[in-house]
Design an enzyme around this catalytic site. Structure first.
Site, PDB file in Angstrom:
ATOM      1  CG  ASP A  13      -8.420   0.897  -5.643  1.00 50.39           C
ATOM      2  OD1 ASP A  13      -9.510   0.329  -5.833  1.00 50.39           O
ATOM      3  OD2 ASP A  13      -7.975   1.808  -6.374  1.00 50.39           O
ATOM      4  CE  LYS A  16     -13.282  -0.228  -0.530  1.00 51.07           C
ATOM      5  NZ  LYS A  16     -12.018   0.298  -1.091  1.00 51.07           N
ATOM      6  N   GLY A  40     -14.197  -1.298  -7.560  1.00 50.87           N
ATOM      7  CA  GLY A  40     -13.719  -2.561  -8.121  1.00 50.87           C
ATOM      8  C   GLY A  40     -13.126  -3.356  -6.975  1.00 50.87           C
ATOM      9  CG  HIS A  41     -14.909  -3.885  -3.814  1.00 47.08           C
ATOM     10  ND1 HIS A  41     -15.890  -3.700  -2.878  1.00 47.08           N
ATOM     11  CD2 HIS A  41     -14.407  -2.650  -4.066  1.00 47.08           C
ATOM     12  CE1 HIS A  41     -15.985  -2.415  -2.586  1.00 47.08           C
ATOM     13  NE2 HIS A  41     -15.099  -1.755  -3.296  1.00 47.08           N
ATOM     14  CB  THR A  42      -9.652  -8.029  -6.180  1.00 50.59           C
ATOM     15  OG1 THR A  42      -9.479  -6.869  -6.985  1.00 50.59           O
ATOM     16  CG2 THR A  42      -9.099  -9.249  -6.885  1.00 50.59           C
ATOM     17  CD  GLN A 224     -16.540   4.606  -4.294  1.00 45.98           C
ATOM     18  OE1 GLN A 224     -17.569   4.722  -3.641  1.00 45.98           O
ATOM     19  NE2 GLN A 224     -16.459   3.808  -5.329  1.00 45.98           N
TER      20      GLN A 224
HETATM   21  P1  GDP Z   1     -10.756  -2.752  -2.909  1.00 49.08           P
HETATM   22  O1  GDP Z   1     -11.286  -1.805  -3.929  1.00 49.08           O
HETATM   23  O2  GDP Z   1     -10.499  -2.079  -1.594  1.00 49.08           O
HETATM   24  O3  GDP Z   1     -11.584  -3.996  -2.746  1.00 49.08           O
HETATM   25  O4  GDP Z   1      -9.326  -3.230  -3.440  1.00 49.08           O
HETATM   26  P2  GDP Z   1      -8.971  -3.705  -4.945  1.00 49.08           P
HETATM   27  O5  GDP Z   1      -9.519  -5.070  -5.143  1.00 49.08           O
HETATM   28  O6  GDP Z   1      -9.315  -2.655  -5.941  1.00 49.08           O
HETATM   29  O7  GDP Z   1      -7.389  -3.713  -4.884  1.00 49.08           O
HETATM   30  C1  GDP Z   1      -6.705  -4.450  -3.930  1.00 49.08           C
HETATM   31  C2  GDP Z   1      -5.726  -5.412  -4.627  1.00 49.08           C
HETATM   32  O8  GDP Z   1      -4.840  -5.935  -3.654  1.00 49.08           O
HETATM   33  C3  GDP Z   1      -6.390  -6.610  -5.263  1.00 49.08           C
HETATM   34  O9  GDP Z   1      -5.667  -6.974  -6.399  1.00 49.08           O
HETATM   35  C4  GDP Z   1      -6.263  -7.696  -4.184  1.00 49.08           C
HETATM   36  O10 GDP Z   1      -6.256  -9.012  -4.713  1.00 49.08           O
HETATM   37  C5  GDP Z   1      -4.925  -7.357  -3.595  1.00 49.08           C
HETATM   38  N1  GDP Z   1      -4.725  -7.668  -2.167  1.00 49.08           N
HETATM   39  C6  GDP Z   1      -5.597  -7.565  -1.144  1.00 49.08           C
HETATM   40  N2  GDP Z   1      -4.963  -7.819   0.027  1.00 49.08           N
HETATM   41  C7  GDP Z   1      -3.679  -8.069  -0.285  1.00 49.08           C
HETATM   42  C8  GDP Z   1      -2.505  -8.359   0.492  1.00 49.08           C
HETATM   43  O11 GDP Z   1      -2.520  -8.415   1.715  1.00 49.08           O
HETATM   44  N3  GDP Z   1      -1.324  -8.528  -0.197  1.00 49.08           N
HETATM   45  C9  GDP Z   1      -1.253  -8.446  -1.548  1.00 49.08           C
HETATM   46  N4  GDP Z   1      -0.079  -8.628  -2.120  1.00 49.08           N
HETATM   47  N5  GDP Z   1      -2.331  -8.166  -2.297  1.00 49.08           N
HETATM   48  C10 GDP Z   1      -3.509  -7.971  -1.672  1.00 49.08           C
HETATM   49  P1  IMO Z   2     -13.003   1.049  -4.620  1.00 52.56           P
HETATM   50  O1  IMO Z   2     -14.346   0.724  -4.011  1.00 52.56           O
HETATM   51  C1  IMO Z   2     -10.173   4.088  -5.971  1.00 52.56           C
HETATM   52  C2  IMO Z   2     -11.866   7.806  -7.520  1.00 52.56           C
HETATM   53  C3  IMO Z   2     -11.615   8.066  -8.997  1.00 52.56           C
HETATM   54  C4  IMO Z   2     -11.574   9.584  -9.008  1.00 52.56           C
HETATM   55  C5  IMO Z   2     -12.626   9.966  -7.973  1.00 52.56           C
HETATM   56  C6  IMO Z   2     -13.970  10.330  -8.572  1.00 52.56           C
HETATM   57  O2  IMO Z   2     -12.541   0.051  -5.611  1.00 52.56           O
HETATM   58  O3  IMO Z   2     -12.009   1.358  -3.552  1.00 52.56           O
HETATM   59  P2  IMO Z   2     -15.928   8.877  -9.654  1.00 52.56           P
HETATM   60  O4  IMO Z   2     -15.918   7.974 -10.838  1.00 52.56           O
HETATM   61  O5  IMO Z   2     -16.304   8.216  -8.369  1.00 52.56           O
HETATM   62  O6  IMO Z   2     -16.704  10.138  -9.883  1.00 52.56           O
HETATM   63  O7  IMO Z   2     -14.379   9.346  -9.503  1.00 52.56           O
HETATM   64  O8  IMO Z   2     -12.780   8.838  -7.130  1.00 52.56           O
HETATM   65  N1  IMO Z   2     -12.502   6.517  -7.202  1.00 52.56           N
HETATM   66  C7  IMO Z   2     -11.839   5.459  -6.716  1.00 52.56           C
HETATM   67  N2  IMO Z   2     -10.529   5.282  -6.481  1.00 52.56           N
HETATM   68  N3  IMO Z   2     -11.047   3.109  -5.654  1.00 52.56           N
HETATM   69  C8  IMO Z   2     -12.374   3.279  -5.863  1.00 52.56           C
HETATM   70  O9  IMO Z   2     -13.285   2.376  -5.475  1.00 52.56           O
HETATM   71  C9  IMO Z   2     -12.819   4.479  -6.456  1.00 52.56           C
HETATM   72  N4  IMO Z   2     -14.030   4.962  -6.807  1.00 52.56           N
HETATM   73  C10 IMO Z   2     -13.829   6.208  -7.255  1.00 52.56           C
HETATM   74  O10 IMO Z   2     -10.413   7.479  -9.424  1.00 52.56           O
HETATM   75  O11 IMO Z   2     -10.317  10.023  -8.520  1.00 52.56           O
HETATM   76 MG    MG Z   3     -10.893  -1.174  -5.882  1.00 51.47          MG
END
Ligand code: GDP
Ligand code: IMO
Ligand code: MG
Length: 425
Positions: A13, A16, A40-42, A224
């Site tokens: 999170d 990415k 979960g990639h936003t 991850q």
């Molecule tokens: P990922 O799993 O690495 O793709 O990240 P996620 O999408 O799960 O979570 C990142 C969150 O941060 C999302 O809600 C993005 O829209 C938000 N985000 C990404 N870059 C920035 C930033 O520089 N500032 C802020 N405030 N939010 C960001």
């Molecule tokens: P992105 O790509 C954050 C964490 C889970 C748990 C552990 C094992 O969005 O960064 P699993 O379901 O993979 O067997 O769970 O890994 N986990 C993540 N945490 N971002 C993720 O993906 C994750 N994918 C798995 O919360 O602790």
């Molecule tokens: Mg994520």
């Protein structure tokens, strides 16, 4: 650079999705290599917000080919839902998506087993996403997994499926006291998946080999983060795949030397979802403030993310494992409200100072963070697009993190939107 790997450098999170989207503007291919719909990639575009679990984040760019590598575990229902969701928003995916014939499928029994095994662990539960990821990779290693290519010959699949379903039903009912799954129902699902997904299933290693050789611009999209790696992470509180650079090679069939740059995506602080050690975790108001301000709730499960200060012991370890050519720092704007900001430089463990990340989860639980305190900044970084426009103290914070981790900063993200980005170099 022709081939860039964008890897999660902490516990996932890190942002990415946003970074891949920014870099994919002029990329030919975006390729996922590990994990499944635990990710979960936003991505935010002019069409609004997208949350991708399986589809590579490049799908929003109409010119891009999107690849799901052999290292990914694919839940076909989730993939179909994501494809349908894109169509609803007028984004066609025809001829722009290839799913490796060697990728393994997440089957309904994997999801059931994930839930049952977590329940059985009680207080020792990992806190998985409940998406069947661990059981799917376990089947792959046990050589009882079902691969995407098997959807192309559905009749040959049936006898294998029967053996595997019987095996798992025995575990579900006899070990966990759960309810057996219906073989024919699962087979019907396979037939549907075969109808709907066969057109996307293909030879990813060959496509990647030819694309690298012809100089295509490729973004490798990590899922991850390094500290969730099955080998290098905080075992057993990890995922069941390799989100690190080695996984990028095995998960796509790439060769050493074919990846030109390795970009480690770091949040300007730390978060983690689920159980496991987290040395810089904040249990106070500051933690709540960051969580609420940054909306730190899981993209996949909606769970509140645990929050802490930036941990450069983790950062150095992550850089060592992945060999970052550069760092990317996201969410700097979240720290705009603080008068002073802490950065963990090392740990204290049994009266000694530890610089290198310990390999044992219970040792980590005993580590105490040693902090440096840096001054906050008085004008916001939110939305800043030029390095010269960053307040002096924000620049100082970024530089100190870069120094402690040991990698230069290439991009700073100052908001969730594409244009809220500083290209440093
Ligand atoms: P990922 O799993 O690495 O793709 O990240 P996620 O999408 O799960 O979570 C990142 C969150 O941060 C999302 O809600 C993005 O829209 C938000 N985000 C990404 N870059 C920035 C930033 O520089 N500032 C802020 N405030 N939010 C960001
Ligand atoms: P992105 O790509 C954050 C964490 C889970 C748990 C552990 C094992 O969005 O960064 P699993 O379901 O993979 O067997 O769970 O890994 N986990 C993540 N945490 N971002 C993720 O993906 C994750 N994918 C798995 O919360 O602790
Ligand atoms: Mg994520």
């Amino acid at each position: 650079m022709a081939v860039s790997a964008v890897l999660g450098a902490q516990w996932g999170d890190e942002g990415k999705g946003k970074i891949v989207d920014v870099l994919a503007r002029d990329a030919d291919i975006v390729a996922r290599f590990s994990g499944g719909n635990n990710a979960g990639h936003t991505v935010i575009t002019e069409k609004g917000e997208f949350k991708f679990h399986l589809l590579p984040s490049g799908v929003v760019w109409p010119h891009s080919l999107n690849v799901i590598g052999n290292g990914v575990v694919v839940d076909p229902d989730v993939l179909l839902t994501e494809i349908a969701g894109l169509k609803q928003r007028d984004i066609g995916i025809e001829k722009r998506l290839v799913v490796s014939e060697r990728s393994h499928l997440v089957m309904p029994y994997h999801v059931v087993l994930d839930e049952l095994s977590e329940k059985a662990k009680g207080r020792e539960a990992i806190g998985t996403t409940g998406r069947g990821i661990g059981p799917a990779y376990a089947d792959k290693a046990s050589r009882i997994g079902i691969r995407a290519t098997e959807l192309l010959d559905i009749e040959a699949l049936f006898p294998r499926l029967e053996v595997v379903v019987n095996h798992h039903n025995a575990i579900i009912t006899k070990v966990y006291g759960g309810e057996a799954l219906d073989l024919l129902e699962i087979f019907e699902k396979c037939k549907l998946w075969s109808d709907k997904l066969s057109e996307y299933i293909g030879p990813v290693e060959h496509i990647m080999f030819d694309s690298v050789n012809s100089g295509k611009k490729i973004i490798i999209e990590g899922a991850q983060g390094a500290l969730l790696d099955l080998d290098h992470g905080t075992y057993p509180f990890v995922t069941s795949s390799h989100p690190t650079i080695g996984g990028a090679m095995t998960g796509l069939g790439l060769l050493p030397g074919q990846i030109d740059e390795v970009l480690g995506v770091f949040k300007a602080y730390s978060t983690r979802v689920g159980g496991g050690p987290f040395v810089t975790e904040l249990h106070d108001n500051t933690g709540d403030e960051i969580r609420n301000r940054a909306q730190e709730f899981g993209t996949t499960t909606g769970r509140p993310r645990r929050v802490g200060w930036f941990d450069s012991v983790v950062g150095r370890y992550s850089a060592r494992i992945n060999g970052y050519t550069d760092m990317i720092l996201t969410r700097l704007d979240v720290l705009d409200i603080f008068d002073s900001i802490k950065v963990c430089s090392s740990y204290e463990l049994d009266d000694t100072v530890v610089w290198d990340f310990p390999g044992n989860a219970s040792t980590l639980e005993r580590c105490i963070p040693i902090y440096e305190e840096l001054p906050g900044w008085d004008t916001p970084t939110a939305g800043v697009t030029k390095i010269d426009d960053l307040p002096k103290n924000a620049r100082r914070y970024v530089d100190r993190i870069s120094e402690l981790v040991g990698a230069p900063v290439k991009i700073i993200s100052t908001g969730p939107h594409r244009d809220e980005t500083i290209h440093v170099s």
